[in-house]
Design an enzyme around this catalytic site. Structure first.
Site, PDB file in Angstrom:
ATOM      1  CE  LYS A  52      -3.922   1.915   2.636  1.00 46.19           C
ATOM      2  NZ  LYS A  52      -4.810   1.687   3.789  1.00 46.19           N
ATOM      3  CB  SER A 104      -8.161   3.529   2.883  1.00 44.26           C
ATOM      4  OG  SER A 104      -7.266   2.905   3.801  1.00 44.26           O
ATOM      5  CB  SER A 123      -8.232   0.684   5.808  1.00 42.68           C
ATOM      6  OG  SER A 123      -8.918   1.905   5.775  1.00 42.68           O
TER       7      SER A 123
END
Length: 478
Positions: free
Chosen positions: A72, A147, A171
């Site tokens: 990420k 997210s 997330s």
């Protein structure tokens, strides 16, 4: 078709020298080239660099020798851009490796790309990325969740066998549910946050996405453990999860919090979850209703604590030392204001304003302090429930993946997609989302929440379920 093999299978082949790290990366790179245009999981692909690094890997005994991993884009990888999907950090190059990256590299892993996210990890759909939205591989008109939408989608389409994400209020688990993969958020303090760009420091935790429980367990094992660079990381021994997962789980009690089922759950999700529980009962688990009386305050509590911490953490992006700086300004104050106005997107601004208000003089006690007290009550509810049961189960999300734009007009609607995941963050508990069904062609996730430091039981139940349901055999875009 090496990209179709699990991490454990790849490990064996690599260890025996039947395939080379370069061949493995090439296979996933091919898959990336087939799928990326449709899915858009990556902000910065790094397959080319990984291929070069693969040539110099020699130690076959390393736990992740030659294994490609996506990361990420709020986790620092030295010498690579770390944008947090924000205009303000669009050209920021990380000066050092996050602890988790250092540990992955030491274990022989190859970083194949930085994945898309909601800007600064604030969002539940990856629509708030400043660059482009990532699409759900099961239906390109729907969101992958957020997210960590890019990390979840990359594993779902198999442009990487495993990936790292971060989880502040769901997330990792929510996109894992939407993309039909496994996603685990470990106990707060289990994994070092050094080199993770901070959103809400008392809630953020790095975790892992994968398609097979064993794969997730091994990567989690590599990245976990105390780190002197993170004062919130804990000196708790790390179990050998990659071995522990296969052990039989018997006679466990699973708690169903009645409050979770008072929320409006989409019928397909409810049906899938009820079936999941029935199957677990057949496996000999005892199912028991439990109560978490204060859990109904989770969302308001979270949306005071998280934005407050974010407003403080994001104060550093002011155009002075690094990141974007406005081009035209009369004095330093205007430079600050313009830089932040032009650099941050609407959701980040919304949360900074919320947080700054909650921390302001005269309101601190009424909001932030009170929210911290309610957080304690929520944690105590869990601790009390865990006196009666071993694990708490619920759907991961109240709905199936929603369509693009469906929730952008109404932030509260968006916030409510984390209603079932936020409580575990507030209480610092480990939680996992596992694929439990496909309804209308879309994946449904089931969430298991464990006692502090008991990721083992969650992984064991996930492994048991995977043997029965074989969800990893379903691959989108093939």
């Amino acid at each position: 078709m090496l990209w179709k093999k699990s991490l454990s299978e790849l490990r064996e082949l690599l260890k025996r020298g039947e395939v080379s790290p370069k061949e493995v990366v090439e296979s996933f790179y091919d898959r990336y080239n087939q799928t990326e245009e449709k899915v858009k999981a990556y902000i910065t692909p790094l397959y080319g660099k990984a291929l070069k690094q693969a040539e110099s890997l020699k130690e076959r005994e390393l736990p992740l020798f030659g294994i490609p991993i996506a990361v990420k884009d709020n986790i620092l990888v030295e010498g690579e851009k770390t944008t947090c999907a924000s205009k303000i950090l669009e050209n920021f190059v990380a000066p050092y490796d996050a602890t988790v990256i250092e540990r992955l590299k030491k274990a022989g892993a190859l970083i194949v790309g930085k994945t898309n996210l909601d800007e600064f990890a604030m969002g539940s759909s990856t629509e708030y990325s400043a660059f482009f939205p990532t699409k759900n591989p099961w239906d390109l008109e729907r969101v992958p969740g957020g997210s960590s939408g890019g990390s979840a989608a990359s594993v779902a389409v198999l442009s990487a066998p495993v990936s790292l994400g971060s989880d502040t209020g769901g997330s990792i688990r929510q996109p894992a549910s939407f993309c039909g993969v496994i996603g685990i958020k470990p106990t707060y303090g289990r994994v070092s946050r050094y080199g993770l760009v901070a959103f809400a420091s008392s809630l953020d935790q790095i975790g892992v996405f994968g398609r097979r429980t064993e794969d997730v367990a091994l990567v989690l094992e590599v990245i976990s453990g105390w780190d002197e660079k993170d004062s919130t990381s804990a000196k708790v021994p790390v179990p050998e999860w990659s071995e522990e997962v296969k052990k039989e789980v018997k006679g466990l009690k699973i708690g169903l919090p009645k409050e979770f089922f008072e929320y409006e759950l989409q019928p397909q999700v409810k049906e899938a979850f009820e079936n999941f529980i029935k199957e677990l009962e057949k496996e000999g688990f005892e199912i028991k209703e439990v109560s978490l009386p204060h859990v109904k305050y989770s969302i308001p509590t979270y949306y005071i604590i998280a934005p407050s911490e974010a407003s403080s953490n994001l104060a550093r992006y002011d155009g002075v030392r690094y990141g974007y700086r406005a081009k035209e300004y009369k004095d330093i104050f205007e430079m600050y204001a313009r830089t932040r106005d032009e650099g941050f997107g609407p959701e980040v601004k919304r949360r900074i304003m919320l947080g700054t208000f909650a921390l302001s003089a005269g309101y601190y006690d009424a909001y932030y302090l009170k929210a911290q007290k309610v957080r304690r009550l929520i944690t105590n509810d869990f601790l009390k429930a865990f006196e009666e049961v071993d694990v708490i189960a619920s759907p991961t999300t109240p709905t199936l993946p929603f369509k693009f734009g469906e929730r952008l007009e109404n932030p509260i609607e968006m916030y409510l997609s984390d209603i079932l995941t936020v409580p575990a963050n507030l209480a610092g508990l480990p939680a996992i989302s596992i694929p439990i069904a496909w309804k209308d062609g879309l994946p449904v996730g089931g969430q298991l929440i464990g006692k502090h430091w008991d990721e083992t039981t969650l992984l064991q139940i996930s492994y048991l379920w995977e043997q029965k349901f074989k969800h990893y055999e379903k691959i989108p875009l093939t």
